[in-house]
Design an enzyme around this catalytic site. Structure first.
Site, short mmCIF file in Angstrom:
data_model
loop_
_atom_site.label_atom_id
_atom_site.label_comp_id
_atom_site.label_asym_id
_atom_site.label_seq_id
_atom_site.Cartn_x
_atom_site.Cartn_y
_atom_site.Cartn_z
N ARG B 17 0.84 -1.22 0.00
CA ARG B 17 0.00 0.00 0.00
C ARG B 17 0.87 1.26 0.00
O ARG B 17 0.54 2.28 -0.59
CB ARG B 17 -0.97 0.01 1.18
CG ARG B 17 -0.31 -0.06 2.53
CD ARG B 17 -1.33 0.00 3.67
NE ARG B 17 -0.69 -0.35 4.92
CZ ARG B 17 -0.91 0.26 6.09
NH1 ARG B 17 -1.78 1.25 6.16
NH2 ARG B 17 -0.29 -0.12 7.17
N SER B 43 -4.58 5.40 5.66
CA SER B 43 -4.41 3.94 5.62
C SER B 43 -3.99 3.47 4.23
O SER B 43 -3.23 2.52 4.10
CB SER B 43 -5.72 3.22 5.99
OG SER B 43 -6.14 3.53 7.29
N GLU B 64 -18.67 4.62 0.35
CA GLU B 64 -18.00 3.97 -0.77
C GLU B 64 -18.84 3.93 -2.04
O GLU B 64 -18.30 4.03 -3.15
CB GLU B 64 -17.57 2.56 -0.37
CG GLU B 64 -16.46 2.52 0.70
CD GLU B 64 -16.95 2.83 2.12
OE1 GLU B 64 -18.18 2.88 2.33
OE2 GLU B 64 -16.11 3.03 3.02
N PHE B 89 -14.26 -2.83 1.59
CA PHE B 89 -15.31 -1.80 1.56
C PHE B 89 -15.54 -1.32 0.13
O PHE B 89 -16.66 -1.07 -0.28
CB PHE B 89 -14.95 -0.64 2.48
CG PHE B 89 -14.68 -1.08 3.90
CD1 PHE B 89 -15.48 -2.04 4.51
CD2 PHE B 89 -13.61 -0.57 4.62
CE1 PHE B 89 -15.22 -2.46 5.81
CE2 PHE B 89 -13.36 -0.98 5.92
CZ PHE B 89 -14.17 -1.93 6.52
N HIS B 115 -5.36 -3.28 2.42
CA HIS B 115 -5.78 -4.13 3.54
C HIS B 115 -6.44 -5.41 3.07
O HIS B 115 -7.41 -5.90 3.66
CB HIS B 115 -6.69 -3.36 4.51
CG HIS B 115 -5.98 -2.20 5.16
ND1 HIS B 115 -5.55 -1.11 4.47
CD2 HIS B 115 -5.62 -2.00 6.46
CE1 HIS B 115 -4.95 -0.26 5.29
NE2 HIS B 115 -4.97 -0.78 6.51
N ASP B 123 -7.14 -6.42 13.38
CA ASP B 123 -8.42 -5.75 13.13
C ASP B 123 -9.55 -6.75 12.87
O ASP B 123 -10.71 -6.45 13.09
CB ASP B 123 -8.31 -4.79 11.94
CG ASP B 123 -7.91 -3.39 12.39
OD1 ASP B 123 -8.06 -3.09 13.58
OD2 ASP B 123 -7.47 -2.61 11.53
N GLN B 127 -12.61 -6.49 8.42
CA GLN B 127 -11.76 -5.55 7.66
C GLN B 127 -10.95 -6.25 6.57
O GLN B 127 -10.19 -5.60 5.84
CB GLN B 127 -10.77 -4.84 8.60
CG GLN B 127 -11.39 -4.36 9.91
CD GLN B 127 -12.41 -3.26 9.72
OE1 GLN B 127 -12.09 -2.21 9.22
NE2 GLN B 127 -13.64 -3.52 10.12
N ARG B 173 -1.61 -4.73 3.83
CA ARG B 173 -1.27 -3.83 4.92
C ARG B 173 0.16 -3.99 5.42
O ARG B 173 0.86 -3.00 5.62
CB ARG B 173 -2.25 -4.05 6.07
CG ARG B 173 -1.96 -3.20 7.28
CD ARG B 173 -2.97 -3.45 8.39
NE ARG B 173 -2.73 -2.58 9.51
CZ ARG B 173 -1.80 -2.78 10.44
NH1 ARG B 173 -1.04 -3.84 10.38
NH2 ARG B 173 -1.62 -1.92 11.42
C1 LIG Z 1 -17.59 0.91 5.30
C2 LIG Z 1 -16.37 1.35 6.02
N1 LIG Z 1 -15.56 2.25 5.44
C3 LIG Z 1 -14.42 2.64 6.06
C4 LIG Z 1 -14.09 2.12 7.28
C5 LIG Z 1 -12.78 2.52 7.96
N2 LIG Z 1 -13.04 3.31 9.16
C6 LIG Z 1 -13.00 2.74 10.39
S1 LIG Z 1 -13.40 3.82 11.60
C7 LIG Z 1 -13.57 5.09 10.51
C8 LIG Z 1 -13.97 6.45 11.01
C9 LIG Z 1 -15.26 6.42 11.78
O1 LIG Z 1 -15.60 7.67 12.25
P1 LIG Z 1 -16.84 7.85 13.21
O2 LIG Z 1 -18.04 7.18 12.64
O3 LIG Z 1 -16.99 9.29 13.47
O4 LIG Z 1 -16.46 7.03 14.50
P2 LIG Z 1 -15.60 7.50 15.78
O5 LIG Z 1 -14.36 6.69 15.75
O6 LIG Z 1 -15.33 8.95 15.68
O7 LIG Z 1 -16.47 7.16 16.93
C10 LIG Z 1 -13.32 4.65 9.21
C11 LIG Z 1 -13.37 5.50 8.02
C12 LIG Z 1 -14.96 1.17 7.84
N3 LIG Z 1 -14.72 0.58 9.00
N4 LIG Z 1 -16.10 0.81 7.20
#
Ligand SMILES: Cc1ncc(C[n+]2csc(CCOP(=O)(O)OP(=O)(O)O)c2C)c(N)n1
Ligand SMILES: [Mg+2]
Lengths: 278, 319
Positions: B17, B43, B64, B89, B115, B123, B127, B173
């Site tokens: 990556r 990432s 997505e 995703f 990933h 994870d 994931q 990853r």
């Molecule tokens: C469909 C999807 N896309 C991307 C991710 C990667 N990802 C994991 S946590 C995150 C951010 C989440 O932010 P938020 O909903 O505000 O949660 P917080 O950690 O702030 O509580 C991302 C983009 C994922 N888990 N699932």
């Protein structure tokens, strides 16, 4: 079904400290995971499991009449596991196996392996739909249980969340409560920099939900919000919980944009635990 | 981290990556390139492109389906959209958008999924992209590339951008062992013979190429000379190299970090079945989701090791 009820404020605060402590120690021991994501949800999940909001029986975790908690923001798993352990679904010592080979405490919640987990999550955006399914199950089976779903604020960017919000509102699914953990940050930036959401409560209201916006770290407000939600008939309820990502550990909550998905380094752990006071 | 007695480790070499992110930032001087992100640029390493060319970088948020649709629109305007996220995703969440906005109209969109595989580790299964290659391969017109190491990922990134057409590039990853030097030849659709041998052929891609080379050393101590083909392009598959291997060696082992159904193993088996039937065996994750664990523990647990490849070769050679 027995109902866990710890109404004493000081007892709840003590449990919250314990949960914060276990979030920190389990992720630091694992060397990975999302403590800051988990720390912002602590008062809400403590109230759900220990404030007399949810009915559950740890000896009969799949009881048909149980209330359900779906953690849609699955990367908050360390917080979910900490509250489930505190409630007695499994021994607190098991938290030390977080993310380790063989442990059912996987990086993200897996309903097939861990009692108390009501949906397998980790791909954001999907939990509210699962929650609607659980809620419709109650209708079909003539049961009166309730379903609580927590999403992240960044997670609200997923289209599926709004498909679910539209459906639940249009169909008056009133045994369903959504809590948005509005901690203002997502993975790579502040929510406001990526997709400003506010006024979030107003938006959800437009979809025929009842909504309220609270300080998600005030037990007073959290308790009132759940009392309010349970009293609403004919519409689903949304609680926008305004929170701080990393709440309770200054290393994290002073720079909430910097710590997403990062455990507290071992050398900072003692100080963090001291701040938490557990 | 090492596997049994082998020399394979996941703590040397750059992650693929990272190589992708570097190559993308380098290629970014071409103004047709636009990059789409779903809140994971730190990432996927598209953050380097973002810093260099912020005006051509779009973080659409955790969305997505929207991300892929927007990429389709940009491609229709003559841009070269590179849409990057976690492979699961991107491929699984936005599959219909990929069908309708990219594959069906045959648009020049580059999907990069990071990933991938179980080697992401802790994870956990939600994931892990382990059905991604099958999903991508089933899309008509798609080119599907699974590079073995950092140097070949750099080459693959540039090649992907230079050629026209919908493409999926799969990255991992962790750090991966070095197989190639920078500048080694890399041609989309053409397998690289990374070791010669006439007894058995191991066809692999991704992280399994290094494992295959290691297995081949092990087999050599038993007097078995294994040919190793890096089949970095799963689609279109290098039919000639497979036919030749089937004809010149006594059987074929296919090794990949993916579920059993619908990816490299299936692609090679189709060629073998139609053109030159021979004995085959398969090293992959099988038909199961994995769990959390350290990358090396998971690779061991799910049988993605040089030893597993050696066993598979013995099965093929058994009379
Ligand atoms: C469909 C999807 N896309 C991307 C991710 C990667 N990802 C994991 S946590 C995150 C951010 C989440 O932010 P938020 O909903 O505000 O949660 P917080 O950690 O702030 O509580 C991302 C983009 C994922 N888990 N699932
Ligand atoms: Mg957030």
């Amino acid at each position: 079904m027995p109902q866990a009820r710890t109404e004493e404020r000081s007892a709840k605060e003590q449990i919250a400290r314990q949960i914060r402590r276990n979030i920190v120690t389990s992720t630091t021991a694992a060397g990975s995971g999302h403590p800051s994501t988990s720390l912002s949800m602590v008062e809400v999940i403590t109230q759900l499991f220990f404030g007399g909001v949810m009915r559950y029986d740890v000896k009969d975790p799949h009881n048909r009449e149980r209330d359900r908690f779906v953690l849609s923001k699955g990367h908050g798993a360390p917080g979910l596991y900490a509250v489930l352990a505190e409630a007695g679904f499994f021994p607190v010592e098991d938290l030390a196996t977080l993310r380790k080979l063989g442990s059912p405490l996987e990086g993200h919640p897996n309903m097939a392996r861990l009692p108390g987990v009501e949906a397998s999550t980790g791909s954001l955006g999907q939990g509210l739909s699962m929650g609607i399914g659980h809620a419709l199950g109650a209708r079909l089976d003539g049961l009166d249980y309730r379903v609580y779903v927590m999403t992240g604020d960044g997670e609200m960017e997923e289209g599926q969340v709004w498909e679910a919000i539209m459906y639940a509102g249009n169909h008056g699914i009133d045994n369903l409560t959504l809590i948005v953990d509005h901690n203002k940050y997502q993975q790579t930036a502040a929510v406001d920099e990526i997709q400003p959401l506010d006024p979030l409560d107003d938006k959800i209201k437009q979809f025929k939900w009842e909504t309220t916006s609270i300080d998600g770290h005030s037990f007073d407000e959290v308790e009132k919000a759940f009392d309010w939600a349970v009293g609403i008939k004919g519409a689903p309820q949304a609680i926008v919980a305004n929170t701080v990502k990393g709440k309770g550990v200054s290393l994290l909550d002073s720079e909430p944009g910097k710590w997403h998905g990062k455990p507290i380094p071992p050398e900072e752990e003692a100080k963090a635990l001291e701040e938490i006071g557990a | 981290m090492t596997f049994g007695m082998s020399r394979i480790t996941l703590d040397e070499g750059d992650p693929t990556r990272r190589a992708f992110g570097d190559a993308l930032a380098e290629a970014g001087s071409d103004e047709r390139i636009v990059v789409l992100d779903g809140d994971v640029n730190n990432s996927t390493y598209t953050m380097d492109f973002k810093d260099k060319y912020p005006e051509r970088f779009f973080n659409v948020g955790i969305a997505e389906s929207n991300l892929v649709g927007v990429a389709g629109g940009l491609a229709a305007c003559g841009k070269i959209p590179v849409a990057a996220s976690f492979s699961v995703f991107l491929l699984a969440n936005a599959y219909d958008q990929i069908r309708m906005s990219v594959a069906f109209p045959n648009q020049n969109v580059k999907l990069v999924g990071t990933h991938a595989g179980i080697s992401i580790g802790d994870d956990g299964p939600s994931q892990m992209g382990i059905e991604d290659v099958a999903l991508a391969c089933s899309l008509p017109g798609f080119t599907v590339i699974v590079p073995a190491d950092a140097a070949s990922t750099t080459a693959a990134t540039h090649a992907m951008i230079e050629r026209d057409g919908p493409t999926f590039l799969r990255c991992g990853r962790p750090k991966v062992p070095v197989v190639y030097d920078n500048g080694d030849s890399f041609e989309v659709g053409k397998a690289n013979k990374v070791r010669d041998g006439d007894d058995v052929t191991i066809i692999a891609n991704g992280i399994m190429v290094a494992m295959a080379l290691d297995a081949a050393e092990g087999l050599a101590t038993e007097g078995v000379e294994a040919r190793v083909l890096d089949m970095h392009t799963v689609k279109p598959i290098d039919t000639a190299a497979i036919e030749q291997a089937a004809a010149e060696t006594r059987g074929i082992v296919v090794a990949e970090e993916h579920l059993a159904w619908g990816a490299l193993g299936a692609a090679v088996a189709m060629v073998v079945g139609e053109h030159h039937p021979t004995r085959m065996s398969f090293v992959n994750i099988g038909d199961t989701y994995a769990t959390s664990g350290k990358p090396d523990q998971l690779l061991e647990k799910y049988g993605l090791t040089p030893d597993a490849i050696i066993d598979a070769a013995r099965r093929v050679l058994k009379d």
